[in-house]
Design an enzyme around this catalytic site. Structure first.
Site, PDB file in Angstrom:
ATOM      1  N   VAL A 142       0.837  -1.195   0.000  1.00 33.55           N
ATOM      2  CA  VAL A 142       0.000   0.000   0.000  1.00 33.55           C
ATOM      3  C   VAL A 142       0.878   1.253   0.000  1.00 33.55           C
ATOM      4  O   VAL A 142       0.638   2.193  -0.769  1.00 33.55           O
ATOM      5  CB  VAL A 142      -0.962  -0.030   1.209  1.00 33.55           C
ATOM      6  CG1 VAL A 142      -1.731   1.268   1.325  1.00 33.55           C
ATOM      7  CG2 VAL A 142      -1.939  -1.199   1.065  1.00 33.55           C
ATOM      8  N   LYS A 182      15.906  -2.166   2.503  1.00 27.29           N
ATOM      9  CA  LYS A 182      14.842  -1.888   1.514  1.00 27.29           C
ATOM     10  C   LYS A 182      15.028  -0.480   0.931  1.00 27.29           C
ATOM     11  O   LYS A 182      14.918  -0.272  -0.282  1.00 27.29           O
ATOM     12  CB  LYS A 182      13.484  -1.998   2.212  1.00 27.29           C
ATOM     13  CG  LYS A 182      12.292  -1.896   1.270  1.00 27.29           C
ATOM     14  CD  LYS A 182      10.982  -1.745   2.011  1.00 27.29           C
ATOM     15  CE  LYS A 182      10.349  -3.044   2.416  1.00 27.29           C
ATOM     16  NZ  LYS A 182       9.009  -2.888   3.026  1.00 27.29           N
ATOM     17  N   THR A 208      -4.976  -0.890   7.529  1.00 22.89           N
ATOM     18  CA  THR A 208      -6.279  -1.399   7.970  1.00 22.89           C
ATOM     19  C   THR A 208      -6.250  -1.558   9.493  1.00 22.89           C
ATOM     20  O   THR A 208      -5.452  -2.337  10.026  1.00 22.89           O
ATOM     21  CB  THR A 208      -6.569  -2.746   7.279  1.00 22.89           C
ATOM     22  OG1 THR A 208      -6.534  -2.525   5.868  1.00 22.89           O
ATOM     23  CG2 THR A 208      -7.927  -3.296   7.676  1.00 22.89           C
ATOM     24  N   ASN A 217     -14.067  -5.931   2.901  1.00 25.58           N
ATOM     25  CA  ASN A 217     -13.297  -7.165   2.698  1.00 25.58           C
ATOM     26  C   ASN A 217     -14.073  -8.392   3.197  1.00 25.58           C
ATOM     27  O   ASN A 217     -14.058  -9.447   2.563  1.00 25.58           O
ATOM     28  CB  ASN A 217     -11.937  -7.075   3.392  1.00 25.58           C
ATOM     29  CG  ASN A 217     -10.906  -6.416   2.484  1.00 25.58           C
ATOM     30  OD1 ASN A 217     -11.215  -6.009   1.361  1.00 25.58           O
ATOM     31  ND2 ASN A 217      -9.674  -6.314   2.953  1.00 25.58           N
ATOM     32  N   GLY A 231      -7.137 -16.290  -0.484  1.00 29.06           N
ATOM     33  CA  GLY A 231      -5.891 -16.203   0.290  1.00 29.06           C
ATOM     34  C   GLY A 231      -5.423 -14.769   0.300  1.00 29.06           C
ATOM     35  O   GLY A 231      -6.222 -13.847   0.193  1.00 29.06           O
ATOM     36  N   CYS A 242      -4.886 -10.072   3.002  1.00 28.13           N
ATOM     37  CA  CYS A 242      -5.970  -9.195   3.462  1.00 28.13           C
ATOM     38  C   CYS A 242      -7.229  -9.934   3.915  1.00 28.13           C
ATOM     39  O   CYS A 242      -7.643  -9.774   5.059  1.00 28.13           O
ATOM     40  CB  CYS A 242      -6.320  -8.208   2.368  1.00 28.13           C
ATOM     41  SG  CYS A 242      -4.885  -7.276   1.836  1.00 28.13           S
ATOM     42  N   LYS A 247      -6.874 -12.151   7.053  1.00 30.93           N
ATOM     43  CA  LYS A 247      -6.543 -11.303   8.207  1.00 30.93           C
ATOM     44  C   LYS A 247      -7.748 -10.448   8.621  1.00 30.93           C
ATOM     45  O   LYS A 247      -8.068 -10.351   9.809  1.00 30.93           O
ATOM     46  CB  LYS A 247      -5.362 -10.406   7.815  1.00 30.93           C
ATOM     47  CG  LYS A 247      -5.112  -9.213   8.695  1.00 30.93           C
ATOM     48  CD  LYS A 247      -3.866  -8.463   8.253  1.00 30.93           C
ATOM     49  CE  LYS A 247      -4.084  -7.463   7.141  1.00 30.93           C
ATOM     50  NZ  LYS A 247      -4.754  -6.224   7.518  1.00 30.93           N
TER      51      LYS A 247
END
Ligand code: UGA
Length: 427
Positions: A11, A35, A121, A208, A257, A260, A263
């Site tokens: 995101v 990273k 979220t 979701n 799967g 998101c 969870k």
């Protein structure tokens, strides 16, 4: 506008790229210095179509900057998006420790009015908690506001989804926050849903959970269709034409799967039951999803008709959906594990990944994976599996069973090549 982003997962990176595309200057922060080093060299840590090109372009034109720490004043950013992960704890509730750490650090960096936007979220009440935490730490309340702005992008089509959203949901306490967020998204042609902070947080979970419910509903339907000799794909197509139902998320298969749906279904369920509210529908959604792979393995075993130990099967696809390298909560990987536990020998192929799964043999070529196999199972609907040479598939395999775990193969073509087609809820 100068905008900050904290947390560079799916995101965060997509938000950064899209905001740069909208001509903002974006400072991106993540505490993973490895990273950040790679991003500065133009190496994007995830596979998402178009993302690397977009990020590289905006690094070169100076619209995107990457850093592994927050600076004082955060580069004069008026708006800071928080996009850190909120992974599930053992009891299903989200782990908010990364968010909490960011808020505490941010509190000491605010030098002028800053709108802190929670895109991660988070359960209803979290934004209020952020606002209160900043106040408790002693940040001048005239110098900040908090907003909720959940994200609805899908992996694999992330850039497109963020640039062309069905709606932008913003949860706010003040008109100032709402108009700042509208200014951020100037250039995106969509409608705004402006709500309270907690309604906005809940919209994300509810959306979701509802989409996951559609999938579990059609998967449950696939079981009864199978028993009654009805093709669930025809049934979904017929239902889809009712505008009240719509065409999306009615594809029966191995189950949902990704990072998101599992969870968020778990988090909403936990939020409810921990307050004494039963959610039988949501419990069933999870239960159906948890058993769909077993149901498919039973169908496969039954269709062999006889018992033979150590059957070999090829599984094509490992990611949780096509056009991503993400294997989190992947049903394909779960299928491979359960097949080996049931005594099958598994050959596997995926165009992008080769996750470590005990006793699974990986192949670089999808046709090579078929040699000596009694069955081929399609576990992820990568488009290249639709364009295969089915006569070559038949030639390489020992048996002739094709189990389409995503109901997306052109059945006629496969059958014409001599394969015995088995789908999910398709006689
Ligand atoms: C999902 C939502 O679709 C996004 O709107 C949301 O922003 C995102 O979660 C999130 O919360 O961040 P995503 O997980 O990327 O997006 O992927 P989806 O395309 O929704 O697919 C999720 C799973 O459902 C996949 O395993 C897919 O194979 C499965 N699925 C999807 C089905 O089994 N049947 C369908 O009809 C549709």
């Amino acid at each position: 506008m100068n905008i900050g982003i904290i947390g560079l997962g799916y995101v965060g990176l997509t938000t950064a790229a899209v905001l740069a595309e909208l001509n903002h200057h974006v400072i991106c922060v993540d505490n993973d210095s490895g990273k950040i080093g790679r991003l500065r060299q133009g190496i994007v840590p995830i596979y998402e179509p178009g993302l690397e090109e977009c990020i590289t372009r905006h690094c070169q034109d100076g619209r995107l900057l990457f850093s592994d720490r927050m600076e004082d004043g955060f580069g004069g950013c008026q708006v800071i998006f928080i996009t850190v992960g909120t992974p599930p704890l053992d009891n299903g509730s989200p782990d908010l420790s990364a968010l909490s750490a960011v808020i505490i650090e941010l509190a000491n960096r605010i030098r002028s009015f800053t709108l802190i936007v929670i895109k991660s979220t988070v359960p209803p009440g979290t934004c209020e908690w952020v606002a209160k935490t900043l106040l408790d730490i002693g940040v001048d309340p005239t110098q900040y506001d908090v907003a909720s702005n959940p994200e609805f992008l899908r992996e694999g089509t992330a850039l497109h989804d963020m640039l062309h959203p069905d709606r932008i949901v913003i949860g706010v306490r003040t008109e100032r926050a709402a108009s700042l967020l509208r200014e951020v998204y100037t250039g995106i042609d969509t409608i705004y849903t402006v709500t309270s902070l907690s309604a906005s947080e809940m919209i994300k979970y509810a959306s979701n959970a509802f989409l996951a419910a559609k999938i579990s509903f059609v998967n449950e339907l696939s079981r009864v269709c199978d028993a009654l000799g009805v093709d669930v794909a025809e049934v979904s197509a017929g239902m889809s034409q009712d505008v009240r139902i719509g065409p999306h998320f009615l594809q029966a298969g191995l189950g949902y799967g990704g990072s998101c749906f599992p969870k968020d279904v778990g988090a909403l369920y936990h939020a409810a039951v921990s307050r004494g509210v039963a959610m039988p529908i949501l419990r069933a959604v999870k239960e159906i999803n948890d058993t769909q792979v077993d149901w498919c393995i039973d169908k496969l075993s039954e269709s062999f008709g006889d018992f033979e130990e150590h059957r070999q099967v090829a599984v094509w696809g490992a990611t949780f959906k096509p056009d991503t390298d993400d294997i989190r909560e992947s049903r394909a990987v779960l299928l491979m594990k359960k097949l080996t536990e049931s005594g099958y020998q598994v050959h596997a192929y995926d165009p992008l990944v080769k996750p470590e799964v005990p006793h699974v043999w990986w192949f670089n070529d999808m046709y090579d994976a078929l040699v000596h196999c009694d069955a081929l199972i399609i576990a992820t609907e990568w488009s290249l599996f639709q364009d295969v040479d089915w006569s070559e598939v038949t030639k390489r395999m020992k048996g002739n069973l094709l189990f389409d775990g995503r109901n997306f193969i052109d059945r006629k073509k496969a059958e014409e090549a001599g394969l015995r087609y088995l789908g999910v809820g398709r006689p």
